[in-house]
Scaffold this active site. Structure first.
Site: not given
Ligand code: PLP
Length: 394
Positions: A90, A112, A378
């Site tokens: 993020k 938000e 992610s």
């Molecule tokens: C917020 C988050 C997501 C989901 O958000 P996307 O906008 O779909 O990427 C996925 N993985 C992690 C680790 C997150 O913090």
């Protein structure tokens, strides 16, 4: 050939655009008319990449997961976004947007947040730049996400409770939009995924595209080719997925796999599997697929992972789904938790539960032994430790 990027009005096929109240036109128009020129300027690129390198810790490694590969009979690579500062992808977007805000002369930042991950990533970059930060968060979410509320406060942000409606993410979003309408001159609204009115989905995708830009270079070094056979990511709003797919969207030889949260099961009424359950509608100023009742009320989503607990998907993903370019799967809480546990045991990496959903796809379809798979890892699982403890009685 079909175009999978946003057109000049922010449409991906029939999805996207900017369906907003008239009072937001000045803010959104300013951003729309300037974002590409600003982002593409050499000065912006230099600052953005310098911060990504020195503050975020990029490039993140592309790691060959040997034991996972042996188990599933494919060549599996992990793009380690979990190693970014703050523990997830993020921050790539919030770094980009805080620089954008500065170029636009904005002195105040609003955001938000649902689970608080985007709030923390925003509060982080506001501290970095010395800009005041107000994060809107539903009262219910404030109560259940106490550690992230504490992080935001430590970072100097003000967390403002949204007390209307179900007191969750969509109510926080409404509050943020109201704030933006009332402060058009000095405020930038940092949206946390590839959602919202044009130009947000395209702007956020371009910031996150650093992920696939790096994958191309790293894979070329390791495998002698810059593209995998499949790139696989979990989808909440869709920003980590958009970043991992970005440079492969127009290369049909690269399979795109998206994994959504089925919660307790698609047909249980407790899920967040938008591609399976969604219909066309407008959410957060964008035409896309969302979960709604027949009379257009947005359905409260459910997933064990707070980051996937969103009732829509970004317009890019709605288009990838309906056009057939992307292969969409949905994975239950239980399947995701097992996949997270397996990754921890096989590779020594505890993933965020959002991320764990992506890995569950290994049990849902087969791959060929010579296939190269890149999973976008992610985020890291530290924030989810309590959920792992409760789920597995650890
Ligand atoms: C917020 C988050 C997501 C989901 O958000 P996307 O906008 O779909 O990427 C996925 N993985 C992690 C680790 C997150 O913090």
């Amino acid at each position: 050939m079909e175009n999978y990027h946003a057109d000049s009005d922010g449409f991906y096929g029939e999805f996207g655009g900017a369906f907003i109240p008239e009072m937001l036109y000045p803010n959104v128009d300013e951003l729309k008319s300037r974002y590409v020129e600003i982002m593409e300027s050499p000065e912006f690129q230099k600052e953005f990449h310098q911060l990504l390198r020195e503050y975020v810790g990029r490039p993140t490694p592309l790691y060959f997961a040997r034991r996972l590969s042996e188990k599933y009979g494919a060549r599996i690579y992990l793009k380690r976004e979990d190693l970014c500062h703050t523990g997830a992808h993020k921050v790539n977007n919030t770094i980009g947007q805080i620089l954008m805000a500065r170029k636009l002369g904005k002195k105040r930042i609003i955001a938000e947040t649902g689970a608080g991950q985007h709030g923390v990533a925003t509060a982080t970059v506001c501290a970095l730049m010395g800009l005041p930060c107000i994060v809107y968060m539903g009262e219910v979410d404030i109560a259940r996400q106490a550690p992230n509320v504490a992080r935001m406060k430590l970072l100097g942000a003000e967390v403002r409770p949204a007390r209307s409606g179900s007191r969750t993410l969509k109510d926080a979003t409404n509050e943020a939009i109201r704030d933006w309408i009332n402060n058009p001159e000095d405020t930038h609204y940092i949206i946390g995924s590839v959602v919202g009115p044009h130009p947000y989905p395209d702007m956020v995708a371009r910031f996150q595209a650093v992920i696939s830009e790096e994958i191309q270079k790293q894979l070329l070094e390791k495998e002698g080719r810059d593209a995998p056979d499949y790139v696989i990511a979990c989808v909440g709003g869709g920003s980590n997925a958009a970043g991992a797919y970005y440079h492969y969207l127009d290369r049909p030889e690269v399979g795109i796999i998206a994994v959504e949260a089925a919660g307790k099961g698609i047909s249980t009424g407790e899920s967040a599997a938008t591609s399976a359950l969604g219909t066309v509608g407008i959410i957060h100023g964008s035409k896309t697929l969302l979960m709604q009742t027949t009379d257009g009320q947005i359905t409260e989503p459910y997933s064990i992972s707070a980051g996937l607990d969103y009732p829509g998907i970004g317009p890019m993903h709605a288009h990838l789904f309906t056009s057939g370019r992307g292969e969409f799967h949905s994975v239950t809480d239980q399947q995701a938790m097992e996949a997270g546990k397996e990754l921890a045991a096989l590779e020594g990496i505890i993933p965020a539960i959002e991320t764990a959903h992506a890995f569950a796809v290994l049990k849902q379809r087969t791959f060929n032994p010579e296939d190269i798979l890149v999973f976008n890892l992610s985020g890291r699982g530290d924030k989810d430790l309590q959920t792992y403890i409760e789920h597995f009685n650890l």
